[in-house]
Design a protein around this motif. Structure first.
Motif, PDB file in Angstrom:
ATOM      1  N   PRO A  84     -91.126 -56.324 -17.559  1.00 22.36           N
ATOM      2  CA  PRO A  84     -90.895 -55.647 -16.275  1.00 22.36           C
ATOM      3  C   PRO A  84     -90.267 -54.252 -16.421  1.00 22.36           C
ATOM      4  O   PRO A  84     -89.614 -53.968 -17.416  1.00 22.36           O
ATOM      5  CB  PRO A  84     -89.917 -56.577 -15.567  1.00 22.36           C
TER       6      PRO A  84
ATOM      7  N   TYR B 289     -99.348 -58.619 -14.090  1.00 19.51           N
ATOM      8  CA  TYR B 289     -99.006 -59.376 -12.885  1.00 19.51           C
ATOM      9  C   TYR B 289    -100.216 -59.480 -11.947  1.00 19.51           C
ATOM     10  O   TYR B 289    -100.553 -60.547 -11.452  1.00 19.51           O
ATOM     11  CB  TYR B 289     -97.827 -58.704 -12.160  1.00 19.51           C
TER      12      TYR B 289
ATOM     13  N   SER C 126    -102.207 -62.751 -10.935  1.00 25.66           N
ATOM     14  CA  SER C 126    -102.282 -63.076  -9.502  1.00 25.66           C
ATOM     15  C   SER C 126    -103.718 -63.329  -9.085  1.00 25.66           C
ATOM     16  O   SER C 126    -104.002 -64.286  -8.354  1.00 25.66           O
ATOM     17  CB  SER C 126    -101.776 -61.910  -8.659  1.00 25.66           C
TER      18      SER C 126
ATOM     19  N   VAL D 227    -104.676 -66.680 -10.297  1.00 25.00           N
ATOM     20  CA  VAL D 227    -103.994 -67.761  -9.566  1.00 25.00           C
ATOM     21  C   VAL D 227    -104.615 -67.912  -8.179  1.00 25.00           C
ATOM     22  O   VAL D 227    -104.855 -69.017  -7.697  1.00 25.00           O
ATOM     23  CB  VAL D 227    -102.475 -67.469  -9.455  1.00 25.00           C
TER      24      VAL D 227
ATOM     25  N   VAL E  64    -104.616 -69.342 -16.643  1.00 22.63           N
ATOM     26  CA  VAL E  64    -103.404 -68.547 -16.447  1.00 22.63           C
ATOM     27  C   VAL E  64    -102.310 -69.000 -17.413  1.00 22.63           C
ATOM     28  O   VAL E  64    -101.624 -68.179 -18.026  1.00 22.63           O
ATOM     29  CB  VAL E  64    -102.916 -68.666 -14.986  1.00 22.63           C
TER      30      VAL E  64
ATOM     31  N   VAL F 220    -100.434 -66.714 -20.175  1.00 19.29           N
ATOM     32  CA  VAL F 220     -99.005 -66.391 -20.310  1.00 19.29           C
ATOM     33  C   VAL F 220     -98.462 -66.835 -21.669  1.00 19.29           C
ATOM     34  O   VAL F 220     -97.611 -66.160 -22.247  1.00 19.29           O
ATOM     35  CB  VAL F 220     -98.130 -66.967 -19.162  1.00 19.29           C
TER      36      VAL F 220
ATOM     37  N   PHE G  72     -92.924 -48.443  -9.393  1.00 18.29           N
ATOM     38  CA  PHE G  72     -93.683 -48.225  -8.154  1.00 18.29           C
ATOM     39  C   PHE G  72     -95.195 -48.263  -8.413  1.00 18.29           C
ATOM     40  O   PHE G  72     -95.847 -47.214  -8.444  1.00 18.29           O
ATOM     41  CB  PHE G  72     -93.307 -46.882  -7.510  1.00 18.29           C
ATOM     42  N   PRO G  73     -95.757 -49.449  -8.616  1.00 17.89           N
ATOM     43  CA  PRO G  73     -97.210 -49.511  -8.867  1.00 17.89           C
ATOM     44  C   PRO G  73     -98.019 -49.049  -7.659  1.00 17.89           C
ATOM     45  O   PRO G  73     -99.179 -48.676  -7.784  1.00 17.89           O
ATOM     46  CB  PRO G  73     -97.445 -50.999  -9.141  1.00 17.89           C
TER      47      PRO G  73
ATOM     48  N   TRP H 194     -90.332 -52.051  -1.094  1.00 19.37           N
ATOM     49  CA  TRP H 194     -90.488 -51.722  -2.513  1.00 19.37           C
ATOM     50  C   TRP H 194     -91.975 -51.595  -2.856  1.00 19.37           C
ATOM     51  O   TRP H 194     -92.457 -50.486  -3.144  1.00 19.37           O
ATOM     52  CB  TRP H 194     -89.792 -52.783  -3.368  1.00 19.37           C
ATOM     53  N   ILE H 195     -92.709 -52.714  -2.839  1.00 20.31           N
ATOM     54  CA  ILE H 195     -94.153 -52.621  -3.112  1.00 20.31           C
ATOM     55  C   ILE H 195     -94.864 -53.201  -1.893  1.00 20.31           C
ATOM     56  O   ILE H 195     -95.142 -54.403  -1.840  1.00 20.31           O
ATOM     57  CB  ILE H 195     -94.547 -53.397  -4.375  1.00 20.31           C
TER      58      ILE H 195
ATOM     59  N   LEU I  83     -89.855 -61.704  -6.779  1.00 15.85           N
ATOM     60  CA  LEU I  83     -90.361 -60.755  -7.783  1.00 15.85           C
ATOM     61  C   LEU I  83     -89.208 -59.919  -8.341  1.00 15.85           C
ATOM     62  O   LEU I  83     -89.131 -59.651  -9.543  1.00 15.85           O
ATOM     63  CB  LEU I  83     -91.431 -59.858  -7.155  1.00 15.85           C
TER      64      LEU I  83
ATOM     65  N   TYR J 203     -87.300 -61.906 -10.748  1.00 15.26           N
ATOM     66  CA  TYR J 203     -87.957 -61.960 -12.057  1.00 15.26           C
ATOM     67  C   TYR J 203     -87.711 -60.672 -12.847  1.00 15.26           C
ATOM     68  O   TYR J 203     -87.431 -60.708 -14.046  1.00 15.26           O
ATOM     69  CB  TYR J 203     -89.465 -62.197 -11.879  1.00 15.26           C
ATOM     70  N   VAL J 204     -87.814 -59.545 -12.157  1.00 16.67           N
ATOM     71  CA  VAL J 204     -87.621 -58.253 -12.838  1.00 16.67           C
ATOM     72  C   VAL J 204     -86.203 -58.170 -13.404  1.00 16.67           C
ATOM     73  O   VAL J 204     -85.998 -57.791 -14.565  1.00 16.67           O
ATOM     74  CB  VAL J 204     -87.909 -57.087 -11.862  1.00 16.67           C
TER      75      VAL J 204
ATOM     76  N   GLU K 281     -85.612 -60.370 -16.483  1.00 20.01           N
ATOM     77  CA  GLU K 281     -86.056 -59.772 -17.753  1.00 20.01           C
ATOM     78  C   GLU K 281     -85.176 -58.589 -18.144  1.00 20.01           C
ATOM     79  O   GLU K 281     -84.917 -58.354 -19.314  1.00 20.01           O
ATOM     80  CB  GLU K 281     -87.506 -59.306 -17.646  1.00 20.01           C
TER      81      GLU K 281
ATOM     82  N   ILE L 114     -83.632 -57.904 -22.074  1.00 19.91           N
ATOM     83  CA  ILE L 114     -84.032 -56.874 -23.048  1.00 19.91           C
ATOM     84  C   ILE L 114     -82.822 -56.201 -23.724  1.00 19.91           C
ATOM     85  O   ILE L 114     -82.795 -56.087 -24.954  1.00 19.91           O
ATOM     86  CB  ILE L 114     -84.955 -55.824 -22.380  1.00 19.91           C
TER      87      ILE L 114
ATOM     88  N   PHE M   5     -88.742 -65.427 -23.125  1.00 16.75           N
ATOM     89  CA  PHE M   5     -89.881 -64.700 -22.549  1.00 16.75           C
ATOM     90  C   PHE M   5     -90.982 -65.692 -22.146  1.00 16.75           C
ATOM     91  O   PHE M   5     -91.569 -65.589 -21.066  1.00 16.75           O
ATOM     92  CB  PHE M   5     -90.390 -63.687 -23.577  1.00 16.75           C
TER      93      PHE M   5
ATOM     94  N   LEU N 299     -92.301 -66.289 -18.348  1.00 14.07           N
ATOM     95  CA  LEU N 299     -93.689 -66.107 -17.929  1.00 14.07           C
ATOM     96  C   LEU N 299     -94.202 -67.327 -17.172  1.00 14.07           C
ATOM     97  O   LEU N 299     -94.949 -67.194 -16.198  1.00 14.07           O
ATOM     98  CB  LEU N 299     -94.575 -65.819 -19.143  1.00 14.07           C
ATOM     99  N   LEU N 300     -93.775 -68.509 -17.617  1.00 16.54           N
ATOM    100  CA  LEU N 300     -94.181 -69.713 -16.890  1.00 16.54           C
ATOM    101  C   LEU N 300     -93.631 -69.666 -15.464  1.00 16.54           C
ATOM    102  O   LEU N 300     -94.323 -69.993 -14.501  1.00 16.54           O
ATOM    103  CB  LEU N 300     -93.676 -70.965 -17.613  1.00 16.54           C
TER     104      LEU N 300
ATOM    105  N   LEU O 177     -93.018 -67.016 -13.838  1.00 16.37           N
ATOM    106  CA  LEU O 177     -93.785 -66.002 -13.102  1.00 16.37           C
ATOM    107  C   LEU O 177     -95.056 -66.610 -12.506  1.00 16.37           C
ATOM    108  O   LEU O 177     -95.423 -66.320 -11.363  1.00 16.37           O
ATOM    109  CB  LEU O 177     -94.135 -64.835 -14.038  1.00 16.37           C
ATOM    110  N   VAL O 178     -95.712 -67.465 -13.295  1.00 13.96           N
ATOM    111  CA  VAL O 178     -96.915 -68.124 -12.771  1.00 13.96           C
ATOM    112  C   VAL O 178     -96.553 -68.939 -11.530  1.00 13.96           C
ATOM    113  O   VAL O 178     -97.248 -68.911 -10.507  1.00 13.96           O
ATOM    114  CB  VAL O 178     -97.555 -69.035 -13.849  1.00 13.96           C
TER     115      VAL O 178
ATOM    116  N   ILE P 164     -95.983 -66.637  -8.596  1.00 14.97           N
ATOM    117  CA  ILE P 164     -97.246 -66.118  -8.041  1.00 14.97           C
ATOM    118  C   ILE P 164     -97.938 -67.205  -7.210  1.00 14.97           C
ATOM    119  O   ILE P 164     -98.445 -66.938  -6.123  1.00 14.97           O
ATOM    120  CB  ILE P 164     -98.188 -65.636  -9.174  1.00 14.97           C
TER     121      ILE P 164
ATOM    122  N   PHE Q 211     -92.467 -62.467  -0.990  1.00 18.67           N
ATOM    123  CA  PHE Q 211     -91.665 -63.061  -2.054  1.00 18.67           C
ATOM    124  C   PHE Q 211     -90.259 -63.397  -1.566  1.00 18.67           C
ATOM    125  O   PHE Q 211     -89.423 -63.796  -2.366  1.00 18.67           O
ATOM    126  CB  PHE Q 211     -91.523 -62.076  -3.221  1.00 18.67           C
TER     127      PHE Q 211
END
Lengths: 445, 481
Positions: A357, A366, A370, A373, A382, A386, A437-438, B60-61, B126, B129-130, B133, B137, B163, B167-168, B170-171, B174, B185
């Motif tokens: 991230p 992601y 998605s 999924v 999926v 991962v 910011f995607p 945000w997104i 989300l 999750y960010v 992680e 790091i 990690f 990721l699991l 994250l699935v 989603i 979210f």
């Protein structure tokens, strides 16, 4: 660019003409997008200009621009014909723009060939190097073989539907003829060859390893992303209606799983970073195949982000590789001490490839996860994806470990100029900004 | 805005610290951590006065329906306080140590603080999750660069484990996201969603594995003793004091309210795994000769008890777990401070080489005794109330489980008292005879820990009140739905 060599005497200046060329192409593409508005067809309906094609072309041209800036000086080290190399890259770029907007199978064929033939030449550009010659021959032979398969597939599809137009083939209505099914399979296999999906990936490591590194950087990134877009366009527009999807989705899902597993497991055992990147490109191809298998809007968004995230990060990594003397993992030992900025930039690029991230690679992965999924029946794929992403951390972090935690004096064979460092910082900024910011890219879709 | 400040202060100062050299880095990061502490205390006050003012939402997104949504509930406030208290303590403890590349070291420490606070405040899956992680790091780099001889492979194992688990998760995130009617979210959307029992059954494992690796719960614990042993002590403090709480927090904030039926279906399995971990880790701890590994295994046992209590499905155990999250953090950081002091003086970790320290450093011996007794939850120390509540809750669920888990109390007394005997009592040798007593900075850090130990041991009410609201929320959303 074809004639640049005639007029420009100083080889070092050719790069600037190429850079100017990409800027003009970028503006033209932007103008094209403005002109087309939502969507329009040109050339007797053979090409379709849409927001997807304009955005992808923008990404491809933008990444080529970055590629010229970061790796342009390395062209001179390959051989005498610098202007020709740049011209060939522009030919490939022309092919790429066609893959993003074809709406006719003949145009797809042309696009694939326009991309491929210059690559065969570029792979063998280092004429004195036997490995380069081998790479070129291998690429040419497998590529020609694939061309035959693709042509056969297109012929069968034409035979079954009576049309080359991907929107008019009408494969989704009525029963599917065995002819059409064979056509779908053959075009699918041919495109799987082009994107180096398992089990059609065998050419990739040798070709990527043997080709001059500077050209590998281009082949493994923008070209690959373009082949994926062709794949998506064909399968999502023509082959996704009615019950037809069931025929190819499972096959492609198995190919995806195989690509992920083979690419990742083999990359773990590589001793050279260049070869590791070749296998990692197979592994990344596995992830990009998610976009083909899952045909929905999220997949398209994902492939756009993947194209830019993967291309920028990989071009960055290759540009750093080009500066190093030794391409093995040991060659990176202690790079953080001798060249801290290069090591830091390389780390960010590798983190992006691993999908951590706050880097663009995370959102790229992601969106593709998605998309799969969302499809509902692909959860097993999926989970494979991962787990493979976790494996990929192993080989990407090997480079980071070498740079930061191992002692050594990583040697460079080219000057690290302030300008180059500035460009690297810009590329890192792109990776991080898109990682936060995607939406900056997705808003154009 | 206070919540955002809690994240921003360490994030911005962390990035600035990368550019600092020499002592400036440690001074600046200490000041930054103190600033965070002040903000955390204000947030705590604000929580009792006007909790809604601690919520912050920003787009945000938009394409994904993800928002920068952070806020504090009782548990979040408590964990932010724990984080904010821990970092100055850690920085004071290692103040006299000179790390190579101090700018990078302290910068990474502060970035991990930002990640941790982010995890404890995120109300968007989300975003959670960010931050999850982001906390990992910097710790990876800290352990690998400043750790022991085997730090690189050991930390790498830790990274890959975590990690893969993330990721699991994250699935799972989603999948749930696509089930929400508004494609969002947000915690509210996630918790108000009624997923089918079948979905909850497998989704439970995607989340549980991620959290279990972080805690760590048997059999996902194998990364932990090696990592604790090989990491530099300040990083071990972060890992054991705060980061393991991420797993417990994740279960309480996300797993139980979002997948109540999944948790109900698998609660017995989760408790059994946790209890196996308790007994197994306690037995191994008894056999350890390495001081750092002993504390690492004792931590697995303590966290195992908390994990068992979470799934015991009642108010008392839930309250006990939350109180213990704070107290365990304080106690284990206290233990690590003493270990760091001993290591700084003697540069050894093997207990058979120690002994007789009490004669030469009596203050050090006293604080080690106090912290050790708090760690085995002696009454009047902070550990007692939490353990009492947890055992009581576990007993209500199943008396046999409580009885077997209760063996941990005896085993903990065995390994902690054995450790005390070996480290500070007995005959001194040539090396331990050189031990000097606590210096003023060290006294300040460990003194603060001891004050908290006794204060909360005698008067745990503020802590219980703080976490009460979260217990009520979890019990209302998690088990009844």
């Amino acid at each position: 660019m074809m004639f640049a060599g005639l007029f420009v005497k100083n080889k070092q200046h050719i790069k600037y003409y190429a850079i100017a060329g990409t800027i003009i192409a970028f503006i033209a593409n932007w103008y094209d997008g403005q002109l087309a508005g939502g969507s329009s067809t040109v050339l007797y309906g053979m090409l379709e200009v849409s927001s997807v094609s304009v955005l992808f072309n923008g990404i491809a041209i933008g990444c080529t621009f970055l590629y010229f800036l970061l790796c342009g000086s390395a062209f001179e080290k390959v051989g005498e014909d610098v202007a020709d190399y740049f011209a060939l890259v522009f030919f490939i770029l022309a092919g790429i723009t066609l893959t993003a907007s074809f709406s006719n199978l003949l145009m797809l064929f042309l696009a694939i060939e326009i991309i491929s033939i210059p690559q065969y030449i570029l792979a063998g550009a280092d004429k004195k190097n036997l490995k380069s010659n081998e790479a070129s021959l291998k690429y040419f032979l497998t590529g020609s073989f694939t061309t035959g398969i693709l042509l056969m597939g297109i012929a069968l599809l034409y035979g079954a539907t009576g049309s080359f137009n991907i929107r008019e083939m009408g494969l989704g209505t009525g029963d599917l003829s065995p002819l059409a099914l064979c056509g779908i399979l053959l075009t699918g296999f041919a495109l799987a060859f082009k994107v180096s999906a398992a089990p059609f990936h065998f050419w990739t490591p040798d070709v990527y390893d043997g080709s001059p590194t500077v050209f590998t950087a281009f082949m493994a990134t923008i070209v690959k992303a373009a082949s994926f877009l062709a794949f998506i366009r064909l399968f999502h527009v023509s082959f996704s209606e009615g019950s037809i999807t069931g025929h190819w989705q499972l096959i492609l899902a198995i190919i995806t799983a195989a690509t992920l597993l083979i690419g990742n497991f083999t990359a773990v055992f590589q001793q050279s970073v260049k070869r590791m990147l070749a296998y990692s490109s197979i592994a990344q191809a596995g992830f990009m195949l998610f976009a083909v298998v899952a045909f929905n809007e999220t997949a398209t968004q994902g492939i756009m982000l993947y194209a830019i995230a993967y291309s920028v990060a990989t071009i960055g990594i290759f540009s750093i590789l080009l500066k190093l003397k030794d391409y093995t993992f040991e060659g990176y030992n202690g790079l953080a001490r001798t060249q801290p900025l290069l090591a830091l930039a390389n780390t960010v690029f590798l983190l992006s490839l691993a999908g951590i991230p706050l880097t663009a690679g995370f959102f790229a992965k992601y969106f593709l996860l998605s998309a799969a999924v969302q499809q509902g029946n692909l959860l097993w794929l999926v989970i494979v994806g991962v787990l493979c992403a976790a494996i990929s951390a192993y080989y990407y972090f090997r480079v980071i470990m070498a740079m930061y935690f191992k002692t050594g004096d990583a040697e460079t064979n080219a000057p690290i100029t302030g300008g180059y460092k500035g460009l690297l910082v810009t590329a890192v900024a792109v990776v991080i900004i898109l990682g936060v910011f995607p939406g900056l890219i997705l808003q154009f879709l | 805005m206070l919540t955002v400040l809690l994240i921003l202060i360490p994030l911005v100062t962390g990035l600035i610290t990368f550019g600092l050299k020499g002592p400036a880095a440690k001074v600046f990061s200490l000041l930054s951590s103190l600033a965070s502490l002040v903000v955390a205390v204000i947030a705590w006050q604000q929580f009792s006065a006007a909790p809604e003012s601690l919520q912050f939402t920003q787009s945000w997104i938009p394409q994904l329906g993800s928002q920068f949504n952070v806020g504090l509930d009782g548990m979040g406030t408590m964990l932010c306080l724990l984080t904010a208290i821990s970092f100055p303590l850690i920085f004071i403890t290692v103040y006299n140590r000179d790390y190579e590349k101090p700018g990078a070291f302290y910068g990474l420490m502060l970035l991990s603080q930002a990640g941790l606070i982010g995890v404890f405040t995120a109300y968007d899956a989300l975003l959670f999750y960010v931050f999850w992680e982001l906390a990992l790091i910097p710790v990876y780099f800290l352990c690998s660069m400043w750790g022991g001889e085997r730090a690189v492979p050991v930390t790498f194992k830790f990274f890959v484990y975590t990690f893969a688990g993330s990721l699991l998760m994250l699935v799972g995130i989603i999948y749930i996201y696509f089930q929400t009617p508004d494609h969002s979210f947000s915690w509210t959307s996630f918790t108000s969603l009624q997923l089918s029992t079948q979905d909850q059954s497998w989704l439970f494992w995607l989340f549980f594995v991620a959290f279990a690796i972080k805690m760590p719960v048997f059999p996902f614990h194998t990364w932990q003793p090696d990592t604790y042993e090989q990491s530099p002590t300040p990083v071990t403090m972060v890992l054991s004091g705060i980061m393991v709480k991420m797993g417990l927090f994740g279960v309480i904030r996300w797993l139980l309210p979002v997948l109540p039926q999944g948790a109900f279906m698998w609660q017995e399995v989760a408790i059994v795994l946790s209890i196996i971990g308790i007994i197994y880790a306690s037995c191994i701890a008894i056999m350890q000769s390495d001081l750092k590994r002993l504390i690492a295994y004792s931590s697995i046992a303590h966290i195992g008890l908390m994990s068992a209590a979470i799934f015991a499905n009642n108010e008392q155990s839930m309250q006990g777990v939350q109180v213990q999250m704070f107290n365990h953090g304080i106690n284990i950081i206290g233990l690590w401070i003493v270990v760091e002091i001993i290591q700084n003086r003697l540069n050894i970790k093997n207990m058979s080489e120690m002994g007789g320290i009490a004669s030469y450093a009596p203050k050090l011996a006293i604080v080690l005794v106090v912290v050790s007794l708090a760690n085995i939850a002696l009454p009047l120390t902070n550990g007692f109330i939490g353990e009492f509540l947890m055992f009581s809750g576990l007993f209500q669920y199943n008396a046999w489980f409580a009885a077997i888990a209760g063996l941990a109390i005896i085993l903990a007394a065995v390994y902690m008292l054995r450790m005390l005997q070996k480290v500070i009592f007995g005959e001194a040798n040539a090396l331990t005879a050189t031990t000097t007593d606590l210096k003023s900075g060290e006294m300040l850090a460990i003194g603060a820990v001891i004050v908290v130990i006794f204060f909360l041991g005698v008067y745990p009410k503020p802590l219980l009140e703080l976490v009460h609201s979260t217990t009520a929320i979890v019990n209302a959303t998690a088990w009844v739905k």
